[in-house]
Design a protein around this motif. Structure first.
Motif, PDB file in Angstrom:
ATOM      1  N   HIS A 129      96.402   9.237  36.214  1.00 18.64           N
ATOM      2  CA  HIS A 129      95.323   9.444  37.183  1.00 18.64           C
ATOM      3  C   HIS A 129      94.622  10.779  36.977  1.00 18.64           C
ATOM      4  N   PHE A 130      95.354  11.819  36.568  1.00 14.45           N
ATOM      5  CA  PHE A 130      94.739  13.128  36.347  1.00 14.45           C
ATOM      6  C   PHE A 130      93.696  13.053  35.237  1.00 14.45           C
ATOM      7  N   VAL A 131      94.054  12.455  34.103  1.00 15.61           N
ATOM      8  CA  VAL A 131      93.131  12.382  32.973  1.00 15.61           C
ATOM      9  C   VAL A 131      91.953  11.480  33.296  1.00 15.61           C
ATOM     10  N   ARG A 132      92.213  10.335  33.918  1.00 12.72           N
ATOM     11  CA  ARG A 132      91.131   9.403  34.256  1.00 12.72           C
ATOM     12  C   ARG A 132      90.150  10.018  35.249  1.00 12.72           C
ATOM     13  N   GLU A 133      90.664  10.778  36.206  1.00 16.08           N
ATOM     14  CA  GLU A 133      89.763  11.409  37.169  1.00 16.08           C
ATOM     15  C   GLU A 133      88.817  12.382  36.473  1.00 16.08           C
TER      16      GLU A 133
ATOM     17  N   THR B 151      92.518   5.805  29.371  1.00 18.01           N
ATOM     18  CA  THR B 151      91.735   6.904  29.943  1.00 18.01           C
ATOM     19  C   THR B 151      90.246   6.609  29.990  1.00 18.01           C
ATOM     20  N   THR B 152      89.767   5.732  29.137  1.00 17.60           N
ATOM     21  CA  THR B 152      88.319   5.530  29.037  1.00 17.60           C
ATOM     22  C   THR B 152      87.832   4.224  29.655  1.00 17.60           C
ATOM     23  N   ILE B 153      88.686   3.226  29.776  1.00 18.39           N
ATOM     24  CA  ILE B 153      88.266   1.936  30.319  1.00 18.39           C
ATOM     25  C   ILE B 153      88.516   1.924  31.828  1.00 18.39           C
TER      26      ILE B 153
ATOM     27  N   THR C 119      87.294  11.140  25.997  1.00 18.54           N
ATOM     28  CA  THR C 119      88.292  11.023  24.937  1.00 18.54           C
ATOM     29  C   THR C 119      87.860  10.006  23.897  1.00 18.54           C
ATOM     30  N   SER C 120      88.315  10.205  22.670  1.00 19.00           N
ATOM     31  CA  SER C 120      88.005   9.290  21.586  1.00 19.00           C
ATOM     32  C   SER C 120      89.101   9.363  20.528  1.00 19.00           C
ATOM     33  N   TYR C 121      89.128   8.361  19.672  1.00 23.69           N
ATOM     34  CA  TYR C 121      90.177   8.247  18.653  1.00 23.69           C
ATOM     35  C   TYR C 121      89.834   9.063  17.413  1.00 23.69           C
TER      36      TYR C 121
END
Length: 414
Positions: free
Chosen positions: A357-361, A340-342, A370-372
């Motif tokens: 694609h939904f989250v990445r957009e 999602t982040t790269i 987003t983060s761990y």
């Protein structure tokens, strides 16, 4: 309400709002929340709005005018936190105790032979080893089935009133409304035994800004990806009112329990959303499809969380509340976070392409990042797994609910 200069919020017709100015010149919105015959006013001069505004058209109960005390079955009060910040608190203890008494009255009316009892000790909502989908006890009759369904309705409202600690268990037992069994009804009595012991819980809407490590949520350059043309361009509602007042920091924690249902092998999604440090939404639901890997189930959970956040950001904006900056989402699956982040990452499993694609957009548009987070720090675990009684479960519950396991008062009443 229109005669008083109020407009209905397009995102929630029960919320009425009117531009206002404080004595110091600060602009804000006066809100009136209407629910049947209840009216809750949020304003610098709320009593004036009630008496000189709404009171001109409706007869108000004199004793009911004042700071909120009971709202939709919950106890409302203002408290002073340990950090010196004033906050509103919402407690369901009164409603929970009344519900427990009704269940006890039902059990006392049983005719011999007595089939059901409420356990004397219940440290968790359900027995940790119990699996509702594996229950093969006799099916309930029509009368007891109706009673089972009514108990589920009561428990669902208790969850709405802030009891996040039973959200997962109520969701699990709600899956068996159509054909409940004796063993499942016994477990509902176990839930009420837990509530009887731990009824004193309160949800505090802490306005304190959370400590967000921005270095873990760095904005990436999406120019080389399929979303390069929309980077930083969040779609805003065309009819949203002018933002007034202070905004919030939106943050969420999301988790999934892969193949948790031992019969269908469907996974479970759970997430909790905060505005600043106040929990405002919690969700636990069995996923609609079977995922072949934990990566797939975690991605579906992330997508559901992002869909809710998009709706929340829209609703806040339509209420005239500033929404600046992205929402911060914590998850505990490294592969999902990398995808999602790269910007240059590629999805190797087409089954998850929609969620991918939904989250990445949304990340590219700066709607969220987003983060761990370590699974031992992720309260969303409480919404996906039947955790045994112990330090981990109690720690998660304490972060969300005040007083429930505490032996000392954590703040003062104002």
């Amino acid at each position: 309400m229109s005669h008083l200069g109020f407009d209905s919020c397009p995102a929630d017709p029960d919320v009425w709002m009117r531009p206002s100015i404080k004595a110091d010149g600060t602009t804000y919105y006066t809100y009136v929340l209407l629910y049947t015959d209840d009216a809750l006013v949020v304003s610098e001069h709320p009593e004036k709005v009630l008496r000189e505004g709404i009171g001109r058209y409706f007869r108000l109960k004199e004793k009911s005018i004042g700071p909120p005390d009971i709202y939709l079955g919950g106890k409302v009060r203002k408290v002073l936190l340990e950090n010196g910040v004033e906050a509103w608190a919402f407690g369901s203890s009164q409603y929970v105790q009344a519900a427990v008494k009704n269940v006890e009255a039902y059990l006392e009316k049983q005719q011999e032979p007595f089939r059901y009892t409420m356990p004397n000790k219940a440290e968790t909502p359900l027995r940790t080893t119990y699996r509702a989908e594996l229950d093969v006890s006799p099916e309930l009759g029509s009368h007891e089935s109706a009673y089972y369904q009514s108990l589920i309705g009561v428990l669902q409202w208790i969850v709405e009133l802030g009891r996040v600690d039973i959200c997962l268990e109520v969701s699990i037992m709600s899956s068996h409304l159509a054909l409940p069994r004796e063993g499942q009804l016994e477990q509902l009595f176990h839930v009420f035994a837990y509530l009887k012991k731990y009824h004193n819980a309160e949800l505090v809407y802490d306005p304190t800004s959370p400590d967000i490590d921005e270095s873990k949520f760095q904005e990436m350059d999406w120019a080389s990806s399929e979303f390069g043309h929309i980077q930083g361009k969040e779609i805003l509602p065309g009819n949203m009112p002018e933002p007034r007042g202070q905004g919030f920091v939106i943050n969420a924690k999301v988790d999934a329990d892969h193949a948790s249902n031992t019969v269908t092998r469907r996974s479970r999604t759970g997430f909790i959303v905060y505005l600043n440090s106040a929990p405002v939404y919690w969700f636990s639901k069995k996923q609609n499809s079977v995922e072949s890997s934990s990566f797939g189930s975690e991605f579906c959970a992330m997508k559901l969380c992002c869909e809710y956040l998009r709706g929340l950001r829209y609703k806040l904006r339509m209420m005239g509340i500033p929404v600046d900056g992205p929402a911060y989402i914590y998850g505990d699956n490294q592969s999902v976070l990398a995808n999602t982040t790269i910007p240059d990452s590629t999805l190797k499993k087409k089954l998850q392409s929609i969620a991918y694609h939904f989250v990445r957009e949304g990340v590219a548009r700066s709607e969220w990042r987003t983060s761990y987070i370590n699974t031992h720090e992720n309260e969303a675990d409480l919404l996906t797994k039947q955790l045994p009684n112990g330090e981990k479960r109690q720690g998660f519950v304490r972060r969300i609910l005040h007083h429930i396991f505490a032996t000392t008062v954590r703040f003062q009443r104002r």
